[in-house]
Scaffold this motif. Structure first.
Motif, PDB file in Angstrom:
ATOM      1  N   LYS A   1     -18.227  23.277  12.032  1.00 46.76           N
ATOM      2  CA  LYS A   1     -17.831  24.518  11.351  1.00 46.76           C
ATOM      3  C   LYS A   1     -18.896  24.978  10.362  1.00 46.76           C
ATOM      4  CE  LYS A   1     -12.833  23.591  11.495  1.00 46.76           C
ATOM      5  NZ  LYS A   1     -11.648  23.278  10.651  1.00 46.76           N
ATOM      6  N   ASP A   2     -19.406  24.044   9.578  1.00 45.15           N
ATOM      7  CA  ASP A   2     -20.411  24.406   8.570  1.00 45.15           C
ATOM      8  C   ASP A   2     -21.686  24.936   9.217  1.00 45.15           C
ATOM      9  OD1 ASP A   2     -18.717  23.670   6.559  1.00 45.15           O
ATOM     10  OD2 ASP A   2     -19.775  21.825   6.012  1.00 45.15           O
ATOM     11  N   LEU A   3     -22.164  24.246  10.248  1.00 41.26           N
ATOM     12  CA  LEU A   3     -23.374  24.698  10.926  1.00 41.26           C
ATOM     13  C   LEU A   3     -23.166  26.081  11.535  1.00 41.26           C
ATOM     14  CD1 LEU A   3     -24.508  21.419  12.748  1.00 41.26           C
ATOM     15  CD2 LEU A   3     -25.576  22.464  10.736  1.00 41.26           C
ATOM     16  N   ASP A   4     -21.979  26.304  12.079  1.00 41.99           N
ATOM     17  CA  ASP A   4     -21.674  27.601  12.687  1.00 41.99           C
ATOM     18  C   ASP A   4     -21.628  28.698  11.625  1.00 41.99           C
ATOM     19  OD1 ASP A   4     -21.057  29.204  14.940  1.00 41.99           O
ATOM     20  OD2 ASP A   4     -18.929  29.129  14.447  1.00 41.99           O
ATOM     21  N   GLU A   5     -20.945  28.417  10.525  1.00 40.68           N
ATOM     22  CA  GLU A   5     -20.816  29.429   9.465  1.00 40.68           C
ATOM     23  C   GLU A   5     -22.145  29.753   8.795  1.00 40.68           C
ATOM     24  OE1 GLU A   5     -17.873  27.867   6.854  1.00 40.68           O
ATOM     25  OE2 GLU A   5     -16.211  28.154   8.277  1.00 40.68           O
TER      26      GLU A   5
ATOM     27  N   ILE B   1      -6.800  21.190  28.192  1.00 42.63           N
ATOM     28  CA  ILE B   1      -7.597  20.023  27.803  1.00 42.63           C
ATOM     29  C   ILE B   1      -6.961  19.354  26.595  1.00 42.63           C
ATOM     30  CG2 ILE B   1      -9.836  19.177  27.034  1.00 42.63           C
ATOM     31  CD1 ILE B   1      -9.747  20.139  29.947  1.00 42.63           C
ATOM     32  N   HIS B   2      -6.684  18.056  26.735  1.00 45.72           N
ATOM     33  CA  HIS B   2      -6.054  17.290  25.659  1.00 45.72           C
ATOM     34  C   HIS B   2      -6.995  16.202  25.151  1.00 45.72           C
ATOM     35  CE1 HIS B   2      -2.568  19.332  27.248  1.00 45.72           C
ATOM     36  NE2 HIS B   2      -1.770  18.770  26.352  1.00 45.72           N
ATOM     37  N   PHE B   3      -6.852  15.901  23.865  1.00 42.33           N
ATOM     38  CA  PHE B   3      -7.524  14.756  23.251  1.00 42.33           C
ATOM     39  C   PHE B   3      -6.454  13.776  22.795  1.00 42.33           C
ATOM     40  CE2 PHE B   3     -11.705  16.922  21.686  1.00 42.33           C
ATOM     41  CZ  PHE B   3     -12.134  17.004  23.014  1.00 42.33           C
ATOM     42  N   SER B   4      -6.870  12.560  22.557  1.00 42.16           N
ATOM     43  CA  SER B   4      -5.979  11.533  22.059  1.00 42.16           C
ATOM     44  C   SER B   4      -5.540  11.856  20.628  1.00 42.16           C
ATOM     45  CB  SER B   4      -6.706  10.190  22.108  1.00 42.16           C
ATOM     46  OG  SER B   4      -5.892   9.160  21.643  1.00 42.16           O
ATOM     47  N   ASP B   5      -4.323  11.501  20.294  1.00 38.93           N
ATOM     48  CA  ASP B   5      -3.779  11.734  18.949  1.00 38.93           C
ATOM     49  C   ASP B   5      -4.707  11.144  17.891  1.00 38.93           C
ATOM     50  OD1 ASP B   5      -2.139  12.357  16.846  1.00 38.93           O
ATOM     51  OD2 ASP B   5      -0.646  10.812  17.263  1.00 38.93           O
ATOM     52  N   GLY B   6      -4.999  11.925  16.855  1.00 39.12           N
ATOM     53  CA  GLY B   6      -5.900  11.503  15.796  1.00 39.12           C
ATOM     54  C   GLY B   6      -7.221  12.241  15.825  1.00 39.12           C
ATOM     55  N   LEU B   7      -7.438  13.049  16.869  1.00 46.14           N
ATOM     56  CA  LEU B   7      -8.692  13.797  17.003  1.00 46.14           C
ATOM     57  C   LEU B   7      -8.415  15.303  17.072  1.00 46.14           C
ATOM     58  CD1 LEU B   7     -10.400  11.466  19.626  1.00 46.14           C
ATOM     59  CD2 LEU B   7     -10.926  11.618  17.175  1.00 46.14           C
ATOM     60  N   GLN B   8      -7.364  15.718  16.361  1.00 46.03           N
ATOM     61  CA  GLN B   8      -6.956  17.124  16.411  1.00 46.03           C
ATOM     62  C   GLN B   8      -8.008  18.067  15.837  1.00 46.03           C
ATOM     63  OE1 GLN B   8      -5.025  14.459  15.974  1.00 46.03           O
ATOM     64  NE2 GLN B   8      -2.869  15.000  15.688  1.00 46.03           N
ATOM     65  N   SER B   9      -8.693  17.650  14.786  1.00 44.04           N
ATOM     66  CA  SER B   9      -9.675  18.538  14.156  1.00 44.04           C
ATOM     67  C   SER B   9     -10.848  18.809  15.095  1.00 44.04           C
ATOM     68  CB  SER B   9     -10.191  17.921  12.845  1.00 44.04           C
ATOM     69  OG  SER B   9      -9.143  17.789  11.903  1.00 44.04           O
ATOM     70  N   ILE B  10     -11.344  17.767  15.749  1.00 38.87           N
ATOM     71  CA  ILE B  10     -12.426  17.958  16.710  1.00 38.87           C
ATOM     72  C   ILE B  10     -11.936  18.814  17.873  1.00 38.87           C
ATOM     73  CG2 ILE B  10     -14.016  16.821  18.302  1.00 38.87           C
ATOM     74  CD1 ILE B  10     -14.019  14.399  16.461  1.00 38.87           C
ATOM     75  N   GLY B  11     -10.684  18.597  18.280  1.00 43.33           N
ATOM     76  CA  GLY B  11     -10.118  19.393  19.368  1.00 43.33           C
ATOM     77  C   GLY B  11     -10.114  20.873  19.074  1.00 43.33           C
ATOM     78  N   GLN B  12     -10.012  21.231  17.796  1.00 46.50           N
ATOM     79  CA  GLN B  12      -9.950  22.646  17.418  1.00 46.50           C
ATOM     80  C   GLN B  12     -11.320  23.314  17.320  1.00 46.50           C
ATOM     81  OE1 GLN B  12      -7.062  24.534  17.259  1.00 46.50           O
ATOM     82  NE2 GLN B  12      -6.439  22.626  18.272  1.00 46.50           N
ATOM     83  N   VAL B  13     -12.397  22.564  17.521  1.00 42.51           N
ATOM     84  CA  VAL B  13     -13.724  23.200  17.542  1.00 42.51           C
ATOM     85  C   VAL B  13     -14.355  23.114  18.931  1.00 42.51           C
ATOM     86  CG1 VAL B  13     -14.157  22.808  15.088  1.00 42.51           C
ATOM     87  CG2 VAL B  13     -14.907  21.085  16.753  1.00 42.51           C
ATOM     88  N   MET B  14     -13.568  22.694  19.939  1.00 44.30           N
ATOM     89  CA  MET B  14     -14.140  22.538  21.271  1.00 44.30           C
ATOM     90  C   MET B  14     -14.460  23.854  21.954  1.00 44.30           C
ATOM     91  SD  MET B  14     -14.958  19.512  21.727  1.00 44.30           S
ATOM     92  CE  MET B  14     -15.664  19.922  23.311  1.00 44.30           C
ATOM     93  N   ASP B  15     -14.018  24.956  21.384  1.00 47.20           N
ATOM     94  CA  ASP B  15     -14.449  26.257  21.907  1.00 47.20           C
ATOM     95  C   ASP B  15     -15.918  26.519  21.575  1.00 47.20           C
ATOM     96  OD1 ASP B  15     -13.660  26.365  19.165  1.00 47.20           O
ATOM     97  OD2 ASP B  15     -13.596  28.559  19.275  1.00 47.20           O
ATOM     98  N   LYS B  16     -16.506  25.658  20.742  1.00 46.98           N
ATOM     99  CA  LYS B  16     -17.905  25.808  20.350  1.00 46.98           C
ATOM    100  C   LYS B  16     -18.829  24.831  21.082  1.00 46.98           C
ATOM    101  CE  LYS B  16     -16.362  27.094  15.703  1.00 46.98           C
ATOM    102  NZ  LYS B  16     -16.372  28.540  15.978  1.00 46.98           N
ATOM    103  N   GLY B  17     -18.278  24.011  21.989  1.00 48.66           N
ATOM    104  CA  GLY B  17     -19.123  22.999  22.621  1.00 48.66           C
ATOM    105  C   GLY B  17     -18.676  22.617  24.013  1.00 48.66           C
TER     106      GLY B  17
ATOM    107  N   LYS C   1     -20.404  26.800  25.626  1.00 50.83           N
ATOM    108  CA  LYS C   1     -19.256  26.736  24.735  1.00 50.83           C
ATOM    109  C   LYS C   1     -17.960  26.733  25.543  1.00 50.83           C
ATOM    110  CE  LYS C   1     -21.591  29.146  20.944  1.00 50.83           C
ATOM    111  NZ  LYS C   1     -21.555  30.304  20.017  1.00 50.83           N
ATOM    112  N   GLY C   2     -17.008  25.899  25.103  1.00 51.30           N
ATOM    113  CA  GLY C   2     -15.707  25.847  25.762  1.00 51.30           C
ATOM    114  C   GLY C   2     -15.789  25.373  27.200  1.00 51.30           C
ATOM    115  N   PHE C   3     -16.678  24.396  27.463  1.00 56.96           N
ATOM    116  CA  PHE C   3     -16.958  23.962  28.839  1.00 56.96           C
ATOM    117  C   PHE C   3     -16.606  22.489  29.003  1.00 56.96           C
ATOM    118  CE2 PHE C   3     -20.227  22.606  32.078  1.00 56.96           C
ATOM    119  CZ  PHE C   3     -19.670  23.293  33.153  1.00 56.96           C
ATOM    120  N   VAL C   4     -16.072  22.143  30.176  1.00 59.32           N
ATOM    121  CA  VAL C   4     -15.747  20.761  30.503  1.00 59.32           C
ATOM    122  C   VAL C   4     -16.491  20.384  31.778  1.00 59.32           C
ATOM    123  CG1 VAL C   4     -13.925  19.106  31.041  1.00 59.32           C
ATOM    124  CG2 VAL C   4     -13.464  20.998  29.459  1.00 59.32           C
TER     125      VAL C   4
END
Length: 423
Positions: free
Chosen positions: A289-293, A42-58, A359-362
């Protein structure tokens, strides 16, 4: 994401085509490269890398289909998105946040159950935007508590400068007198009068509570503040997290619709989105991340969406085209035409996290070639609303009698939750 967030430029990228002077516009599907996310394949458009790294949570939904409502206006589709009802209506349809505030009540009695962050009514289609920022027939006490600028949130919960407590108390008494002598007081129902009074009593209680400190962003540690501080939207996400910790029931944070600004990319689509991604990427990822932690994510649902998507060539959808609203040349001689300019309703992306969401679902799919429309598992607005209500424990047949007919959370009470999205 008010203004129309192009799915092919954000969470559902297609083949990247770099800009070339005098190129054919129909060749362009995505103006950014795609980059991998935390989810395999699963890829996201360049510029959304941070959101891409939390997609295992949503969950990523790639198949939201917006309604056909003729000539496309942002405020009409936003009304539909937030109320589930197509305008115009004979009654004021309640905002989703108001339904939730009414049915579930406040988690913390001094924190407003429904808080709206970032929306002003001095820009854009102001009166049209006001039409769905209301509790409608549910009563004022369930309407939104507005914080137009999160950096000034503390000002929302304290009297104006120079007003002492006694003067403020006198104003509160005058407010009650005005209600009694107003048309609502004379002709309205007991419920309407009491709802107006309770809305002020709730605000008054908040002024004197220790929880009001949550509105003061200056107390946030600098390291955390700097991550969120990408502008009003980013600070809105920070304020939303702080208010969630204090027991707010429903919070809306918007990038705000202002014609030809933000996500309303009628020109300079590519360059505009570079800035928009910087505004949202870090704050949204940090919020998750904050809500999860803090152990809050499993009981807090986060939804990221836009009223519709965008495409360079198609206005509306391929089988239901509507009046063109922007001059888009077939040959791109200038960079300002490079991007997604027209309103596209046949394939939109959404993100959902927490609150019973997988979590981690498309879910869903759009075509890889123009028109990049939904081809698998289409989702419509009543399904989204009922999925949220189901997760919160609000029955699908919830209704009130208005004008001698039942008025449901979704039209006719026929909306069904998309169970595949739920754990």
């Amino acid at each position: 994401m008010a203004g129309g967030m192009a799915h092919t430029e954000t969470f559902d990228p297609k083949v990247y085509t770099p800009f070339e002077k005098d190129m054919e516009g129909n060749r362009v599907l995505s103006t950014f490269k795609s980059l991998p996310t935390k989810l395999d394949g699963i890829h996201f458009s360049d510029g959304l890398q941070s959101i891409g790294q939390v997609m295992d949570k949503g969950t990523l939904i790639r198949s939201y289909v917006a309604a056909d409502m003729g000539h496309i206006l942002h405020s009409r589709h936003q009304y539909h998105w937030h109320t589930c009802y197509e305008p115009p209506q004979t009654v004021a349809a309640p905002h989703m946040g108001s339904w939730i505030a009414k049915e579930l009540g406040p988690k913390n009695p001094v924190i407003p159950a429904f808080i709206d962050i970032g929306q002003r009514f001095t820009v854009g289609e102001a009166e049209e935007l006001k039409a769905f920022h209301t509790a409608g027939f549910l009563g004022n006490e369930f309407g939104p508590f507005f914080i137009p600028d999160p950096s000034q949130g503390l000002d929302s919960v304290r009297p104006p400068v120079g007003m002492d407590a006694k003067r403020f108390e006198r104003r509160n008494q005058l407010y009650n007198e005005l209600i009694n002598n107003s048309p609502v007081g004379e002709f309205g129902s007991d419920y309407q009068r009491e709802s107006l009074k309770r809305s002020m009593e709730q605000a008054y209680a908040l002024l004197n509570s220790p929880e009001s400190k949550a509105f003061d962003l200056s107390t946030e540690p600098k390291k955390s503040y700097d991550i969120y501080n990408t502008g009003r939207f980013g600070l809105g996400c920070l304020l939303a997290r702080r208010l969630t910790e204090q027991g707010a029931r429903f919070i809306s944070v918007t990038t705000e619709y202002e014609p030809f600004k933000g996500w309303d990319t009628h020109e300079n689509g590519h360059t505009r989105l570079q800035d928009m991604k910087k505004q949202i990427d870090g704050p949204i990822a940090q919020l998750i991340k904050d809500l999860d932690e803090k152990g809050l994510l499993d009981r807090t649902m986060v939804v990221l969406a836009s009223e519709f998507s965008r495409d360079m060539m198609v206005e509306g959808r391929p089988d239901a085209k509507v009046k063109e609203q922007v001059a888009q040349p077939d040959i791109l001689s200038d960079l300002k035409f490079y991007g997604m300019h027209r309103h596209f309703t046949d394939g939109c992306s959404m993100l959902m996290f927490g609150g019973g969401i997988k979590k981690g679902f498309v879910y869903g799919k759009t075509a890889d070639e123009r028109p990049c429309k939904t081809i698998e598992n289409p989702v419509k607005i009543d399904g989204i609303h009922q999925t949220i209500y189901h997760a919160l424990g609000i029955p699908p047949d919830t209704q009130y009698e208005i004008e001698k007919r039942p008025f449901y959370t979704t039209p006719d009470g026929k909306g069904l939750a998309v169970k595949e999205l739920l754990v």
